[in-house]
Design a protein around this motif. Structure first.
Motif, mmCIF file in Angstrom:
data_model
loop_
_atom_site.group_PDB
_atom_site.id
_atom_site.type_symbol
_atom_site.label_atom_id
_atom_site.label_comp_id
_atom_site.label_asym_id
_atom_site.label_seq_id
_atom_site.Cartn_x
_atom_site.Cartn_y
_atom_site.Cartn_z
ATOM 1 N N TYR A 188 44.707 108.446 122.695
ATOM 2 C CA TYR A 188 45.767 109.366 122.616
ATOM 3 C C TYR A 188 45.926 109.804 120.918
ATOM 4 N N TYR A 189 45.775 108.806 120.243
ATOM 5 C CA TYR A 189 45.735 108.841 118.833
ATOM 6 C C TYR A 189 44.537 109.563 118.121
ATOM 7 N N LYS A 190 43.370 109.249 118.875
ATOM 8 C CA LYS A 190 41.878 109.704 118.301
ATOM 9 C C LYS A 190 41.894 111.037 118.888
ATOM 10 N N LEU A 191 42.263 111.371 119.817
ATOM 11 C CA LEU A 191 42.119 112.827 120.344
ATOM 12 C C LEU A 191 42.839 113.727 119.646
#
Lengths: 459, 271
Positions: free
Chosen positions: B166-169
């Protein structure tokens, strides 16, 4: 010469204690002036925020200075009747040398804060530093230390993501909105109900670029008032269905015990929005938006528990970043320590030179006075030169070795040994307390580096 | 020696793929830097080889399936590097690198000796036709990747699972735009590629259009993308729907490019 600090913070002292010992901003100048009048202290600084009171000082005599600073904090107590000195010391922590350096770096980069990653503290440190400078309480060492602390905080903010993900519920909505819309510039938010939390969330959204604010409330007058505050538009409560199509973000917080926004309304709105996504936040309990609508395409619904989950996830993410920050701090502490040690070596070198020069001079004078009649002026000059050259050549190697070694770990031992070899007095040391660190050392194993008496166990 | 040189990009893309997949699954931001470095080096070798082969044969090395796949892989990496430079979405590499690696791997599986074009196929339209269609395929692949990422991120947002991914996308909006931009770049490339192909056919055989399976499937794909663009502009086929469409369109591209090429006889048969 040693950096020390005595303080208490939110981890070691509850607010009832902290509030008694905080230094009021208005009179901090007086306190600073008073602080550095002590012969124990060559530089001083007071950091007082709502979560911590800390006094930093440069001293030659750490143990006595620890006591002095504890007393200093104690005497500042408001409502004197309450707490004894012993009670206070239970809440205090004591750090010296590299531990003190490491502590201020951790404080400035918010690793020691209640909320890791908050940015307020570095501003407060800057302020405390400004006060100390204006009142001429700091000198070379604390100036360097606090400039460094501020720059370390900056470095950590830019090299880690410690401050990136928000950890307050009202702000969590902004983070989620950004994951959906990317940029919030020019977006429209619809406030349904005019609760305090909704208002706060809306304000955060507006600060992040949201342009239009629509407000609706069962009590229309309240909607008009709130709309005026945001420079927005008030909408009649029964027109929610129509306005939904205009809103990218909906924040719902009415006291109604039923679903104010239902599935049909949202489905209809999404169709009219040509599938542009719509982000709904329901912070009311009982919930005001039918949870079923989360299954609709391009609709994202979050209730108060979901926001809480975001906050927790963000906190975990920050915790991971904090580990990276600790590495940066360890590195910076070492740099600072090297600088401090290089300060220590200078007086020693001067002392050695003075001592050797004194010996040379007395020996040369003896010889010359003995042979005075036989010696021409030229020959006297030659003897002077000869002796000068010999001591320079001999001193060259130990002094350059000393300069090089002082930066390394164990440098203080080298300096200490050198002082013994040349029989130099432990100068600038008022007392010969065996517990006291020898002058010119930054660290020694016997020294109680953090006499955090029992404060940490109390956390 | 030369054989070894040709294997170098493959080797580096493989390493890049491994590190990007590691980056995808574990929390370590520095991995993306390593992956980017490895990929960059592979790309330099790859570019060097393409230049070498172009100089050797006198035209872009696209005269067989192997060459086309290699060029496709090169285009993917180039696009990735540009996107990485602009947007710094490291996670994009975890999707693009495996695809680029696989296509270069299959390029290595097909014979890749330089054949001089059959004289009847040689025309200046040839290079233009193949280059444009391959670059069009690159753009559609990026749209596919953006669509995949969109669906994953949407699922995470909907199910409220705030995990590492979620944080990387990046944001849904960015992924939807990436999808849109890729299609709006890919579509004109494909259109011009088809036109160049028709002109080439006209030059060589005197007929601009012949009914053969590849042409038919290409036209279907072209119409599909046209419909997709139309749908976005008029009725708002965006977000999840656009993501699905980009994935379906990509299937069409793969089918046309690969399957038809291998199974059906005709002028597009490279090997």
């Amino acid at each position: 010469m040693n950096i020390i600090l005595v303080g208490l913070n939110h981890k070691t002292a509850p607010v009832e204690i902290r509030e008694k010992f905080s230094f009021p901003e208005a009179s901090i100048g007086t306190f600073l002036t008073q602080l550095v009048t002590s012969p124990l202290i060559s530089e001083g600084l007071i950091l007082s925020t709502c979560n911590r009171v800390e006094i930093y000082a440069i001293t030659e005599n750490a143990p006595e200075c620890f006591d002095y600073l504890s007393r200093f904090i104690y005497e500042n107590q408001k409502y004197h009747d309450n707490i004894s000195f012993d009670q206070l010391t239970r809440h205090l922590y004591f750090y010296s040398s590299t531990d003190a350096v490491s502590h201020i770096f951790r404080v400035s980069s918010s690793l020691d804060s209640m909320v890791v990653g908050e940015t307020q503290i570095s501003g407060q440190i800057k302020e405390a530093f400004d006060y100390a400078m204006i009142n001429k309480a700091t000198g070379v060492i604390l100036n360097k230390l606090f400039k460094k602390a501020i720059s370390v905080a900056k470095r950590i903010r830019s090299q880690t993501k410690i401050s990136e993900n928000s950890v307050s519920v009202s702000y969590a909505a902004v983070g989620l909105a950004k994951k959906i819309f990317g940029d919030l510039t020019g977006k429209t938010v619809l406030l349904v109900g005019a609760g305090e939390m909704a208002e706060l969330a809306a304000r955060n959204l507006v600060n992040n670029g949201v342009k239009n604010v629509l407000v609706t409330n069962r009590n229309y007058q309240r909607a008009v008032e709130l709309a005026r505050e945001f420079n927005g538009i008030s909408v009649k409560f029964d027109e929610i269905g129509v306005e939904l199509a205009e809103a990218d973000i909906v924040i719902c917080s009415t006291g109604a015990p039923y679903y104010v926004i239902n599935s049909d309304m949202v489905e209809n709105a999404v169709g009219r929005r040509k599938n542009r996504p719509i982000f709904l936040v329901d912070i009311s309990v009982p919930r005001n938006i039918d949870p079923k609508i989360n299954t609709l395409g391009n609709v994202f619904l979050y209730d108060i528990d979901d926001l809480q989950a975001v906050v927790e996830a963000n906190l975990k993410e920050r915790q991971k970043e904090a580990e990276k920050a600790e590495l940066i701090i360890a590195e910076e502490v070492e740099t600072m320590d090297r600088w401090l040690k290089s300060l220590n070596v200078v007086p020693t070198i001067i002392a050695i030179r003075e001592k050797v020069e004194a010996i040379r001079k007395s020996e040369v004078d003896k010889t010359i006075s003995k042979w005075q009649r036989e010696l021409s002026e030229e020959e006297v000059g030659a003897i002077e030169n000869l002796s000068q050259n010999i001591i320079n050549k001999i001193l060259h190697f130990p002094l350059s070795a000393l300069k090089a070694e002082a930066h390394l770990s164990g440098g203080s031992e080298v300096i200490e040994t050198t002082r013994k070899l040349f029989d130099l007095a432990e100068e600038k040391q008022p007392s010969q307390d065996p517990e006291a660190p020898p002058a010119g050392t930054a660290e020694s194993p016997e020294e109680p580096i953090s006499r955090s008496r029992d404060s940490r166990e109390n956390q | 020696m030369e054989i070894l040189l040709y294997k170098l990009p493959l080797l580096f893309y493989f390493a890049g793929t491994v590190v990007y997949l590691l980056f995808f699954s574990i929390k370590k931001d520095s991995l993306s830097n390593i992956a980017l470095g490895v990929t960059g080096i592979g790309f330099l070798f790859h570019t060097f080889i393409l230049i070498l082969r172009t100089v050797e044969s006198g035209h872009l090395p696209l005269s067989n399936l192997s060459g086309a796949l290699s060029f496709f892989s090169w285009g993917m990496i180039l696009t990735y590097l540009v996107l990485e430079y602009w947007y710094r979405i490291h996670i994009l590499g975890s999707f693009i690198l495996p695809l680029a690696f696989l296509s270069l791997l299959s390029a290595a599986a097909f014979p890749n000796e330089i054949r001089s074009l059959q004289p009847d196929l040689n025309s200046s339209w040839f290079g233009i036709h193949t280059t444009l269609t391959v670059l069009g395929a690159v753009a559609f692949t990026i749209a596919f990747v953006a669509g995949m990422m969109y669906l994953i991120q949407e699922k995470l947002l909907k199910s409220k699972r705030f995990n590492r991914l979620y944080y990387k996308l990046p944001s849904l909006d960015l992924l939807d735009h990436l999808n849109q931009w890729s299609i709006s770049v890919g579509f004109p490339l494909l259109t011009l590629g088809i036109l160049a192909g028709a002109l080439w056919a006209g030059d060589v055989w005197g007929a601009y259009w012949v009914w053969d399976p590849q042409r038919i499937f290409t036209s279907v794909t072209w119409l599909f993308y046209l419909g997709m663009i139309h749908g976005r502009l008029t009725v708002g086929w965006r977000g999840r729907k656009a993501a699905y469409l980009a994935i379906i369109g990509f299937m069409g591209v793969v089918f046309t490019f690969f399957i038809v090429n291998l199974l059906v006889e005709g002028p597009h048969r490279f090997i």
